[in-house]
Enzyme design. Structure first.
Site, PDB file in Angstrom:
ATOM      1  N   LYS A 216       0.821  -1.210   0.000  1.00  0.00           N
ATOM      2  CA  LYS A 216       0.000   0.000   0.000  1.00  0.00           C
ATOM      3  C   LYS A 216       0.852   1.256   0.000  1.00  0.00           C
ATOM      4  CE  LYS A 216      -4.262  -2.098   1.493  1.00  0.00           C
ATOM      5  NZ  LYS A 216      -5.358  -2.191   2.479  1.00  0.00           N
ATOM      6  N   ARG A 251      -3.154 -10.505   4.538  1.00  0.00           N
ATOM      7  CA  ARG A 251      -3.501 -10.562   3.112  1.00  0.00           C
ATOM      8  C   ARG A 251      -2.348  -9.934   2.343  1.00  0.00           C
ATOM      9  NH1 ARG A 251      -5.829  -7.219  -0.783  1.00  0.00           N
ATOM     10  NH2 ARG A 251      -7.307  -8.221  -2.223  1.00  0.00           N
TER      11      ARG A 251
END
Length: 277
Positions: A216, A251
């Site tokens: 991210k 994840r």
């Protein structure tokens, strides 16, 4: 169907985006054969399940219609299931979740926590499958304008608690609910780090916590603007820290490095995970 809720944590969920525009790997796996090969490889690398998404949720992403999303994810999930690879579906739409479950999806990963489509909870309750309830405030096009908090940890915890109550009221069993703080969704880098530091406050809700920091943008900011594919080492570090703090699962895009790092963590004789089931 994979019995994910009874598997020994930490759970590793491998990311498979079958989209042309996802922030990290858009376009790499939008061909059926390529997607299935990659999903099978993630499983071989140690993923407990492969999370298949057909709509990008990166900040600013445009939405696709439900039919397009179904056409992207259902053939992949059906093929992975036929090959013995457990799959989840990453969607905010009830119609997509229903079609994916019919194709063999074992888990519904709803980044909206049920807010985007109220029918989602009924679909999940009827299926009796695990349901990932993520903290969310709005769709990708404008979500960053909603990143306003007085106390991000307390507010995310309280908003997640409300989403869980709504899921329970819809008939979803408590032992099928997983919560996710939604790193990067209506959150600044500072918000993401605060949630990581205080993960114990989310674990205190009493539900398994899925931690999803993979590649991210806030990791890119930390690393002087490094592009998404070059953020895997930082991702692995956040994953180990989250598991050490008590996260139930992570994840990630890079499954192998994560699985290897968690093996090292276990070998140190680190304390047991705080989540007891």
């Amino acid at each position: 169907m994979v019995d994910l809720m009874r598997a020994t944590p930490p759970i590793v969920m491998g990311v498979l985006n079958v989209t042309p525009d996802s922030f990290s790997d858009g376009g790499l796996y939008d061909d059926l054969d390529a997607a299935v090969r990659h999903g099978a490889e993630l499983r071989l690398q140690g993923a407990h399940l492969v999370d298949v998404g057909g709509e990008s949720t990166r900040p600013g992403a445009a939405r696709v219609d439900a039919d397009t999303e179904i056409k992207r994810v259902v053939p992949v999930i059906a093929a992975l299931t036929a090959a013995g690879v457990p799959a989840s579906v990453d969607t905010t739409r009830a119609a997509v979740a229903a079609a994916a479950i019919e194709a063999g999806a074992a888990v519904v990963n709803d980044v909206s926590g049920g807010l985007a489509d109220p029918a989602m909870r009924r679909v999940v309750a009827a299926a009796g499958c695990p349901y990932v309830v993520m903290h969310w405030r709005g769709h990708s096009a404008d979500m960053q304008s909603l990143a306003a908090y007085d106390d991000v940890v307390a507010q995310v915890r309280d908003e997640l608690s409300r989403r869980v109550d709504e899921a329970l009221a819809a008939g979803i069993a408590a032992d099928q609910i997983i919560v996710d703080p939604g790193l990067g969704f209506a959150k600044t880098a500072a918000h993401n780090w605060a949630l990581t530091r205080h993960l114990d406050e989310l674990i205190a809700l009493g539900f398994p916590v899925l931690f999803a920091a993979s590649r991210k943008s806030y990791l890119g900011l930390l690393l002087d603007g490094r592009p998404a594919p070059d953020r895997d080492a930082a991702t692995t570090a956040t994953s180990v820290l989250a598991v050490a703090a008590g996260a139930w699962g992570v994840r990630v895009h890079d499954v192998r490095s994560t699985v290897d790092a968690l093996a090292v963590w276990r070998a140190t004789g680190s304390p047991r995970l705080r989540y007891e089931g």
